[in-house]
Every structure is written in structure tokens, then in C-alpha cells.
Design an enzyme around this catalytic site. Structure first.
Site, PDB file in Angstrom:
ATOM      1  N   ASP A 184     -15.249   8.593   9.171  1.00 37.52           N
ATOM      2  CA  ASP A 184     -14.322   7.787   8.867  1.00 37.52           C
ATOM      3  C   ASP A 184     -13.584   8.738   8.964  1.00 37.52           C
ATOM      4  O   ASP A 184     -13.555  10.203   8.359  1.00 37.52           O
ATOM      5  CB  ASP A 184     -14.608   7.138   7.489  1.00 37.52           C
ATOM      6  CG  ASP A 184     -14.159   5.703   7.699  1.00 37.52           C
ATOM      7  OD1 ASP A 184     -14.977   4.470   7.828  1.00 37.52           O
ATOM      8  OD2 ASP A 184     -12.920   6.061   7.767  1.00 37.52           O
ATOM      9  N   ARG A 225       1.066  -0.951   0.376  1.00 39.57           N
ATOM     10  CA  ARG A 225       0.447  -0.062  -0.112  1.00 39.57           C
ATOM     11  C   ARG A 225       0.874   0.838  -0.275  1.00 39.57           C
ATOM     12  O   ARG A 225       0.429   1.887  -0.628  1.00 39.57           O
ATOM     13  CB  ARG A 225      -1.195  -0.236   1.045  1.00 39.57           C
ATOM     14  CG  ARG A 225      -1.518  -1.937   1.125  1.00 39.57           C
ATOM     15  CD  ARG A 225      -3.406  -1.339   2.713  1.00 39.57           C
ATOM     16  NE  ARG A 225      -4.129  -2.156   2.397  1.00 39.57           N
ATOM     17  CZ  ARG A 225      -5.178  -2.307   3.001  1.00 39.57           C
ATOM     18  NH1 ARG A 225      -5.318  -1.233   3.806  1.00 39.57           N
ATOM     19  NH2 ARG A 225      -6.141  -3.757   2.367  1.00 39.57           N
TER      20      ARG A 225
END
Length: 282
Positions: free
Chosen positions: A150, A47
Site C-alpha cells: 500500500d 484531512r
């Protein structure tokens, strides 16, 4: 073993040492409270390698040094987004939603039901809550307000858009799909958008559960925080629960994930149903 590690390192685009991984672990824990397990090294490499390419960094050392040097660097947001796991689905852990519906029916006349989806990811959970409320009150304008937050700004953008591939809806009854989604045509074929009436029930905002200041105001009738606490250590879990409890109404419900156990917080919350909690009466 050393030969195997050397072979793995040589096949990678960037060198990624144990020291680099420890640095990433320390930084994401401080930033987002996420406690990375040792077996997450390959995930971290994959990632963050994308972020190295995007920023033109020559290696992990240079990239991580940049972040440590400037706490205000906008790359921190992308760093955090990259390491946030966002697995979700419509009506995931389906046993929670009938409980939410029955709880909502107990509202007082004229009362607005306030719900908080505290780890909304790409929006499926928040929209599932909204659909449940519409079905409970048999109205596209139920007496409900939903806050959905979030830490990851990328997934929030998806949630606000409310557009999903049709295969994301397969677990739902066809009647529910017809009632709450508009299927795309021509260049949007294969996708569906959540109806505007449903989207109007939800406010999406960026929020980090580790922030010292929580700007939301209770009391909430229910808070969903499912499959998030597993990424935090016990002290961090307790710290977050300490902030959840005062935001719940006296009979408010806290919906947690199936893999999460909170025996260390028995002074704060008590289990009343499968992964459903209430604040401990003071």
C-alpha cells in the site's frame, strides 16, 4: 452563491481557495496518480487541516509551498497518507474468494502459490486471502506466499499489527473467527488479533503503484487490485495494467473492483468472470 462561499470560508480555521485545491489536485496526482474530483474539496480541507496543525503551518499556502519547495520533505508521506481513502473489510466482494480457492487448487505439485494484494489498506483483504488459502488446503501452513502493499504507511502499520475491533469481524462465520483470531482479554477486551500462522503467510511493504521501478518479481498466480483504479484516470489505469500483466502467470487472475471497467485496456486483459480478468494471450 458567492455569499454562501464567503460564509463557509469565514467559518473555517484556515482559508482554502480554489487555487489551493487545484494545487493539491496537481500534487496528489503527480505523487500518487489520484485524480481528485471537484466534489472532494471539503474532504481535502478536513484531512489536510490536520496536517497544517501538526506542522504548525499558518495556512494552506505556506504548507503547500513547503512541499513544492522540497521533494524530499518527509511531510510528503503524511500528505499522501491523509488523502488516501482506505475503505476495506474482511471478505469484501465475497464472490472473489471461491474463485481464488478454485484457482489455487490447480497448482502443480510442489508449486508455491504467489499472490499479491496491491492495495492492502489496513490488512483485511490480505488476511482474507490468507484465510481462503488455509481453508483451501486445510492447513495453517499452505503452500502460499502473499505480498501485500500500500502507498499509505499508516494503514500498513495497522495491517502488520493484525489487531481489529470485534465489530470488524461481525460479517464472518463464528467458526472462521475461532479458527483465525485470538480474542483479547482485560485491557484488550473488544479486540482480536490475527493468529501468527496467518500473519506469517504475508509480507507487508510500502509501495506506490506509480513508481517507475516495480521491485516485485512474478509470476503471481493472482493479483488483487480492487477499488483502487477508480481513483486514477484512464491513461494511468492503462499504465498500471501494462505493468500488472507481465507479472501474472500465463493463467494468472486479476481481481478488480465492482465499480471499475477496463474496455480501454481490452488489448491487455479480458473479463472471464464478474470483475475477474486474465491477460490477453499474445
Amino acid at each position: 452563491m458567492n455569499a454562501l462561499l464567503s460564509s463557509e470560508q469565514s467559518s473555517r480555521e484556515y482559508a482554502f481557495s480554489a487555487r489551493d485545491f487545484e494545487c493539491v489536485k496537481r500534487m496528489i496526482y503527480a505523487r500518487a496518480g489520484i485524480a481528485l474530483a471537484e466534489n472532494r474539496q471539503e474532504m481535502v480541507y478536513t484531512r489536510l487541516s490536520r496536517r497544517l496543525r501538526a506542522t504548525g503551518s499558518k495556512g494552506f499556502g505556506e504548507y503547500l509551498e513547503r512541499l513544492e519547495r522540497d521533494d524530499e520533505d518527509t511531510e510528503w508521506e503524511s500528505f499522501t497518507n491523509a488523502l488516501t481513502t482506505n475503505l476495506t473489510a474482511f471478505f469484501r466482494e465475497a464472490h472473489h474468494f471461491p474463485i481464488l480457492a478454485e484457482h489455487a487448487k490447480k497448482r502443480q505439485p510442489g508449486q508455491i502459490i504467489k499472490l499479491w494484494c496491491s492495495a492492502s489498506s489496513t490488512g483485511e483483504e490480505a488476511y482474507s486471502m490468507a484465510m481462503t488459502m488455509v481453508e483451501t488446503f486445510d492447513s495453517l501452513k499452505p503452500p502460499v506466499r502473499i505480498l501485500a502493499t500500500d502507498i499509505d504507511t499508516d494503514v500498513l502499520a495497522v495491517a502488520r499489527e493484525g489487531v481489529y475491533a470485534l465489530d470488524r469481524l461481525e460479517s464472518m462465520p463464528s467458526e472462521r473467527i475461532r479458527r483465525f483470531f485470538l480474542k483479547g482479554k482485560n485491557n484488550t477486551s473488544g479486540y482480536a488479533r490475527v493468529r501468527q500462522e496467518l500473519r506469517d503467510l504475508i509480507t507487508f511493504r510500502q509501495f506506490n503503484l506509480l513508481d517507475t521501478r516495480w521491485p516485485m518479481r512474478g509470476p503471481f498466480n493472482a493479483i488483487f487490485c480492487r477499488n483502487v483504479m477508480i481513483y486514477f484516470d484512464k491513461p494511468t489505469q492503462y499504465q498500471i495494467l501494462q505493468k500488472f500483466v507481465p507479472l501474472l502467470s500465463h493463467d494468472g487472475l486479476l481481481f478488480m473492483g465492482h465499480s471499475e471497467v477496463f474496455q480501454h485496456a481490452s488489448d491487455l486483459i479480458r473479463l472471464i468472470d464478474r470483475t475477474v480478468y486474465k491477460p490477453v494471450a499474445k
